[in-house]
Design a protein around this motif. Structure first.
Motif, PDB file in Angstrom:
ATOM      1  N   PRO A 162      -1.188  94.438 -22.091  1.00 27.38           N
ATOM      2  CA  PRO A 162      -1.172  93.166 -22.683  1.00 27.38           C
ATOM      3  C   PRO A 162       0.162  92.526 -23.097  1.00 27.38           C
ATOM      4  O   PRO A 162       0.491  91.561 -23.175  1.00 27.38           O
ATOM      5  CB  PRO A 162      -1.956  93.262 -23.897  1.00 27.38           C
ATOM      6  CG  PRO A 162      -3.101  94.317 -23.471  1.00 27.38           C
ATOM      7  CD  PRO A 162      -2.267  95.191 -22.634  1.00 27.38           C
ATOM      8  N   ASP A 163       1.094  93.569 -23.812  1.00 24.99           N
ATOM      9  CA  ASP A 163       2.512  93.073 -24.196  1.00 24.99           C
ATOM     10  C   ASP A 163       3.479  93.274 -23.111  1.00 24.99           C
ATOM     11  O   ASP A 163       4.661  92.876 -23.176  1.00 24.99           O
ATOM     12  CB  ASP A 163       3.102  94.001 -25.138  1.00 24.99           C
ATOM     13  CG  ASP A 163       3.098  95.382 -24.704  1.00 24.99           C
ATOM     14  OD1 ASP A 163       2.925  95.926 -23.632  1.00 24.99           O
ATOM     15  OD2 ASP A 163       3.465  96.322 -25.848  1.00 24.99           O
ATOM     16  N   GLY A 164       2.846  93.748 -21.626  1.00 26.25           N
ATOM     17  CA  GLY A 164       3.920  93.360 -20.391  1.00 26.25           C
ATOM     18  C   GLY A 164       4.832  94.702 -20.266  1.00 26.25           C
ATOM     19  O   GLY A 164       5.701  94.758 -19.662  1.00 26.25           O
ATOM     20  N   ARG A 165       4.893  95.644 -21.440  1.00 21.21           N
ATOM     21  CA  ARG A 165       5.829  96.441 -21.410  1.00 21.21           C
ATOM     22  C   ARG A 165       5.399  97.963 -20.612  1.00 21.21           C
ATOM     23  O   ARG A 165       6.286  98.902 -20.818  1.00 21.21           O
ATOM     24  CB  ARG A 165       6.090  97.003 -22.882  1.00 21.21           C
ATOM     25  CG  ARG A 165       6.751  95.661 -23.511  1.00 21.21           C
ATOM     26  CD  ARG A 165       7.229  95.930 -24.911  1.00 21.21           C
ATOM     27  NE  ARG A 165       7.831  95.113 -25.755  1.00 21.21           N
ATOM     28  CZ  ARG A 165       9.144  94.472 -25.426  1.00 21.21           C
ATOM     29  NH1 ARG A 165       9.765  95.322 -24.573  1.00 21.21           N
ATOM     30  NH2 ARG A 165       9.425  93.417 -26.300  1.00 21.21           N
ATOM     31  N   THR A 166       4.205  98.050 -20.025  1.00 23.17           N
ATOM     32  CA  THR A 166       3.535  98.945 -19.346  1.00 23.17           C
ATOM     33  C   THR A 166       3.241  98.353 -18.164  1.00 23.17           C
ATOM     34  O   THR A 166       2.380  97.711 -18.077  1.00 23.17           O
ATOM     35  CB  THR A 166       2.632  99.798 -20.000  1.00 23.17           C
ATOM     36  OG1 THR A 166       3.115 100.532 -20.998  1.00 23.17           O
ATOM     37  CG2 THR A 166       2.174 101.004 -19.012  1.00 23.17           C
ATOM     38  N   LEU A 167       3.925  99.008 -17.007  1.00 23.94           N
ATOM     39  CA  LEU A 167       3.312  98.826 -15.475  1.00 23.94           C
ATOM     40  C   LEU A 167       2.291  99.929 -15.037  1.00 23.94           C
ATOM     41  O   LEU A 167       2.641 100.890 -15.115  1.00 23.94           O
ATOM     42  CB  LEU A 167       4.465  98.401 -14.640  1.00 23.94           C
ATOM     43  CG  LEU A 167       4.248  98.285 -13.162  1.00 23.94           C
ATOM     44  CD1 LEU A 167       3.307  97.076 -12.769  1.00 23.94           C
ATOM     45  CD2 LEU A 167       5.438  98.341 -12.306  1.00 23.94           C
ATOM     46  N   TYR A 168       1.180  99.475 -14.235  1.00 21.41           N
ATOM     47  CA  TYR A 168       0.337 100.488 -13.971  1.00 21.41           C
ATOM     48  C   TYR A 168       0.470 100.232 -12.375  1.00 21.41           C
ATOM     49  O   TYR A 168       0.296  99.110 -11.876  1.00 21.41           O
ATOM     50  CB  TYR A 168      -0.981 100.446 -14.251  1.00 21.41           C
ATOM     51  CG  TYR A 168      -1.293 100.600 -15.853  1.00 21.41           C
ATOM     52  CD1 TYR A 168      -1.419 101.824 -16.424  1.00 21.41           C
ATOM     53  CD2 TYR A 168      -1.296  99.597 -16.665  1.00 21.41           C
ATOM     54  CE1 TYR A 168      -1.282 102.021 -17.792  1.00 21.41           C
ATOM     55  CE2 TYR A 168      -1.698  99.832 -18.150  1.00 21.41           C
ATOM     56  CZ  TYR A 168      -1.527 100.952 -18.638  1.00 21.41           C
ATOM     57  OH  TYR A 168      -1.781 100.863 -19.936  1.00 21.41           O
ATOM     58  N   LEU A 169       0.408 101.225 -11.752  1.00 22.09           N
ATOM     59  CA  LEU A 169       0.511 101.177 -10.295  1.00 22.09           C
ATOM     60  C   LEU A 169      -0.450 102.536  -9.431  1.00 22.09           C
ATOM     61  O   LEU A 169       0.051 103.578  -9.766  1.00 22.09           O
ATOM     62  CB  LEU A 169       1.729 101.167  -9.782  1.00 22.09           C
ATOM     63  CG  LEU A 169       2.063 101.329  -8.113  1.00 22.09           C
ATOM     64  CD1 LEU A 169       1.752  99.906  -7.545  1.00 22.09           C
ATOM     65  CD2 LEU A 169       3.594 101.399  -7.893  1.00 22.09           C
ATOM     66  N   PHE A 180       4.489 103.001 -15.893  1.00 19.11           N
ATOM     67  CA  PHE A 180       5.984 102.974 -16.053  1.00 19.11           C
ATOM     68  C   PHE A 180       6.075 102.012 -17.174  1.00 19.11           C
ATOM     69  O   PHE A 180       5.583 101.238 -17.590  1.00 19.11           O
ATOM     70  CB  PHE A 180       6.603 102.262 -14.922  1.00 19.11           C
ATOM     71  CG  PHE A 180       6.308 102.781 -13.289  1.00 19.11           C
ATOM     72  CD1 PHE A 180       7.467 103.323 -12.739  1.00 19.11           C
ATOM     73  CD2 PHE A 180       5.028 102.654 -12.761  1.00 19.11           C
ATOM     74  CE1 PHE A 180       7.347 104.028 -11.348  1.00 19.11           C
ATOM     75  CE2 PHE A 180       4.885 103.089 -11.381  1.00 19.11           C
ATOM     76  CZ  PHE A 180       5.793 103.765 -10.851  1.00 19.11           C
ATOM     77  N   ASP A 181       7.359 102.724 -17.888  1.00 20.08           N
ATOM     78  CA  ASP A 181       7.875 101.624 -18.910  1.00 20.08           C
ATOM     79  C   ASP A 181       8.452 100.475 -18.164  1.00 20.08           C
ATOM     80  O   ASP A 181       9.015 100.499 -17.005  1.00 20.08           O
ATOM     81  CB  ASP A 181       9.029 102.224 -19.628  1.00 20.08           C
ATOM     82  CG  ASP A 181       8.572 103.473 -20.414  1.00 20.08           C
ATOM     83  OD1 ASP A 181       7.421 103.481 -20.753  1.00 20.08           O
ATOM     84  OD2 ASP A 181       9.088 104.378 -20.731  1.00 20.08           O
ATOM     85  N   TYR A 182       8.117  99.269 -18.579  1.00 20.92           N
ATOM     86  CA  TYR A 182       8.757  98.159 -17.961  1.00 20.92           C
ATOM     87  C   TYR A 182       9.548  97.200 -18.819  1.00 20.92           C
ATOM     88  O   TYR A 182       9.117  96.514 -20.034  1.00 20.92           O
ATOM     89  CB  TYR A 182       7.320  97.080 -17.456  1.00 20.92           C
ATOM     90  CG  TYR A 182       7.696  96.168 -16.616  1.00 20.92           C
ATOM     91  CD1 TYR A 182       8.169  96.254 -15.137  1.00 20.92           C
ATOM     92  CD2 TYR A 182       7.773  94.729 -16.987  1.00 20.92           C
ATOM     93  CE1 TYR A 182       8.305  95.252 -14.218  1.00 20.92           C
ATOM     94  CE2 TYR A 182       8.055  93.692 -15.993  1.00 20.92           C
ATOM     95  CZ  TYR A 182       8.228  93.877 -14.718  1.00 20.92           C
ATOM     96  OH  TYR A 182       8.578  92.710 -14.089  1.00 20.92           O
ATOM     97  N   ASP A 183      10.930  96.766 -18.558  1.00 21.66           N
ATOM     98  CA  ASP A 183      11.841  96.123 -19.388  1.00 21.66           C
ATOM     99  C   ASP A 183      11.433  94.693 -19.176  1.00 21.66           C
ATOM    100  O   ASP A 183      11.813  94.294 -17.839  1.00 21.66           O
ATOM    101  CB  ASP A 183      13.180  96.512 -18.804  1.00 21.66           C
ATOM    102  CG  ASP A 183      14.253  95.693 -19.474  1.00 21.66           C
ATOM    103  OD1 ASP A 183      14.114  94.771 -20.039  1.00 21.66           O
ATOM    104  OD2 ASP A 183      15.280  96.355 -19.725  1.00 21.66           O
ATOM    105  N   ILE A 184      10.971  93.954 -20.084  1.00 22.92           N
ATOM    106  CA  ILE A 184      10.614  92.696 -19.911  1.00 22.92           C
ATOM    107  C   ILE A 184      11.770  91.748 -19.750  1.00 22.92           C
ATOM    108  O   ILE A 184      11.452  90.634 -19.213  1.00 22.92           O
ATOM    109  CB  ILE A 184       9.770  92.099 -21.109  1.00 22.92           C
ATOM    110  CG1 ILE A 184      10.307  92.083 -22.296  1.00 22.92           C
ATOM    111  CG2 ILE A 184       8.246  93.174 -21.189  1.00 22.92           C
ATOM    112  CD1 ILE A 184       9.404  91.758 -23.483  1.00 22.92           C
TER     113      ILE A 184
END
Length: 299
Positions: A162-169, A180-184
């Motif tokens: 929801p906060d966009g800071r984690t990407l699932y794949l 993944f940690d995701y740099d917004i």
């Protein structure tokens, strides 16, 4: 597992060869989706039951909406294009595909919370060579097309917290969903780690979605089910669906509380298990959970 009643109903019995990539348009109150093998982009209006369809000149795997009436970014095997629904024209918006068209194509994709479009590929030669790792994930934004993840075989299950800071794949052949940690600020994933693993005999990870509480929902191809995992990777529940090959899910509806599901009538893997009478249909699932609107592409 958390108990909430779930009902599953077919809302569009269309026998799609390979229904995929549902995205709910808040502006148009329609569910956009593709039939990959039939090379068609669709828009389904649940209120009227009407499904509008546009033929593409090549395999279409994914897309990103810009806004009501605006061109749709479509990922064809031959490249990324802006598609004008009124005129039917396609305008290239990126360099030619960064892969060999003879052995690769685009696959799962979606926008991050900031409106960048992430699109993965699949290495089709793997299914004969059994050599993994020949596909990648790319980011499309104002800087063009940039490779951001390497060493995967078949991109699926892409979703954002929801906060966009984690990407699932998900890498479907490996039976793994990574986080993944995701740099917004930059749209850059890092710190790849295993989020969940599953024996392929207990369902193959396909398309995914995240609910407003952070739960990760994923289709289990060849099991005929949709599973929800908590943000710490625990299996919360599974919902049986009446088709063997559920492909991808998206929350939608006026209150974002309906989980829409696409499916495939074309048999993806060898076997004799029944596909289901409504295989290839679009389904609506009432789960008791709500979703988050998919961001439009903003570049």
């Amino acid at each position: 597992m958390r108990e909430r009643d779930a009902t599953v109903r077919c809302v569009l019995d269309i026998r799609a060869e390979s229904g995929e990539t549902p995205v709910w348009s808040v502006a148009e109150q329609k569910l956009f989706w593709v039939d990959q093998e039939a090379c068609r982009l669709n828009a389904f209006d649940p209120a009227s039951g009407i499904n509008e369809s546009w033929q593409m000149p090549a395999h279409v795997s994914s897309f990103a909406l810009r806004g009501a009436g605006d061109p749709v970014v479509v990922a064809l095997r031959t490249g990324l294009f802006d598609f004008d629904r009124t005129s039917g024209t396609l305008e290239p918006i990126a360099a030619p595909p960064p892969y060999r068209v003879e052995t690769h194509r685009y696959n799962d994709g979606r926008c991050d919370r900031q409106g960048r479009y992430l699109i993965g590929s699949v290495d089709l030669s793997f299914f004969e060579s059994k050599v993994p790792g020949g596909a990648a994930i790319y980011r499309l934004d104002g800087a063009g097309l940039t490779e951001v993840i390497r060493d995967i075989t078949c991109s699926n299950g892409m979703a954002f917290s929801p906060d966009g800071r984690t990407l699932y794949l998900a890498d479907s052949p490996a039976g793994v969903v990574y986080a993944f940690d995701y740099d917004i600020e930059t749209g850059t994933p890092s710190n790849r780690r295993v989020f969940i693993e599953r024996d392929r005999g207990d369902g193959i990870f396909d398309g995914a979605e995240v609910d407003a509480e952070g739960g990760y929902w994923v289709c289990l191809l060849m099991k005929g089910a949709v599973a929800r995992y908590t943000p710490d990777g625990r299996l919360d529940r599974e919902i049986a669906v009446p088709v063997l090959q559920p492909t991808k899910i998206a929350f939608g509806g006026p209150d974002m509380a309906t989980l829409y599901l696409t499916s495939a009538a074309h048999r993806h893997l060898p076997g004799d298990q029944p596909l289901g009478e409504q295989a290839g249909g679009v389904f609506a699932i009432d789960t008791g959970f709500g979703g988050i609107a998919e961001p439009n592409y903003r570049y």
